[in-house]
Write an enzyme that holds these catalytic residues in place. Sequence first.
Site, PDB file in Angstrom:
ATOM      1  CG  ASP A  79      -2.002  -0.963   1.251  1.00 23.59           C
ATOM      2  OD1 ASP A  79      -2.045  -1.808   0.340  1.00 23.59           O
ATOM      3  OD2 ASP A  79      -2.829  -0.903   2.176  1.00 23.59           O
ATOM      4  CG  ASP A  80       0.186   3.860   2.267  1.00 24.17           C
ATOM      5  OD1 ASP A  80      -0.989   3.677   1.898  1.00 24.17           O
ATOM      6  OD2 ASP A  80       0.518   3.940   3.462  1.00 24.17           O
ATOM      7  CG  HIS A 108      -3.625   7.001   3.152  1.00 28.49           C
ATOM      8  ND1 HIS A 108      -4.154   6.828   4.414  1.00 28.49           N
ATOM      9  CD2 HIS A 108      -3.098   5.804   2.812  1.00 28.49           C
ATOM     10  CE1 HIS A 108      -3.935   5.577   4.814  1.00 28.49           C
ATOM     11  NE2 HIS A 108      -3.298   4.931   3.848  1.00 28.49           N
ATOM     12  CG  HIS A 167       2.456   0.113   4.243  1.00 31.35           C
ATOM     13  ND1 HIS A 167       2.210  -0.810   5.246  1.00 31.35           N
ATOM     14  CD2 HIS A 167       1.322   0.837   4.106  1.00 31.35           C
ATOM     15  CE1 HIS A 167       0.978  -0.638   5.701  1.00 31.35           C
ATOM     16  NE2 HIS A 167       0.412   0.346   5.031  1.00 31.35           N
TER      17      HIS A 167
END
Length: 202
Positions: A25-26, A79, A169
């Site tokens: 993620d991210d 986010h 991440h």
Amino acid sequence: EISCSLVGSEMCIRDSKKMVAITFDDGPSKYTTKLVDELKKREIPATFFVLGSEIERFPDVLKFESDTGNEIGIHSYEHKLFTKLSEDEILKQVSKTKSIIEDLTGITPNIIRVPYGSTNKSIKKVLNDHNLTSVLWSVDSLDWKFKNTEKIVKRVVKDVKEGDIILMHDIFETSVQAAFQIIDTLEKENYEFVTVDELLWE
């Protein structure tokens, strides 16, 4: 054995092989290219839930992720916690990111991991209206908390089982290093890494 806890819809996983999905993620971030290079060497596909704002910073990295056979899913544009947003604001976060991904890769993403995994009726409605399946996780590496390669590896390897979706991440160097060790360890234990799409619908 059938596991139904990982998706925000009625679909289930059929655990016929010892398959797992590793997800990030991210990103994209300055560490993602190294991660994707190593995944490519190992012939391991991953699933990346990306942020539109970060794709704008690293467009070539997203294209590289996609071109090397990884799956791209939506995370959001910046986010934000979707449960605090209106349906219009949720749609903006989703649509903007979806368009950026389509423009760069030519692929229309069909999965999303909502920020923090937080969902409600409004969020589900927006996702259903746009044919997006919400994907959660079953093994949380807590890499954002530990930022320690050894601890991350230990936690994932200890907890993982067949049919799991691993949450990591790609914005931390410690996570990228941990991912290589996790993959190498689990492959020795006869795990096969697949994309989320393969895990859910094979």
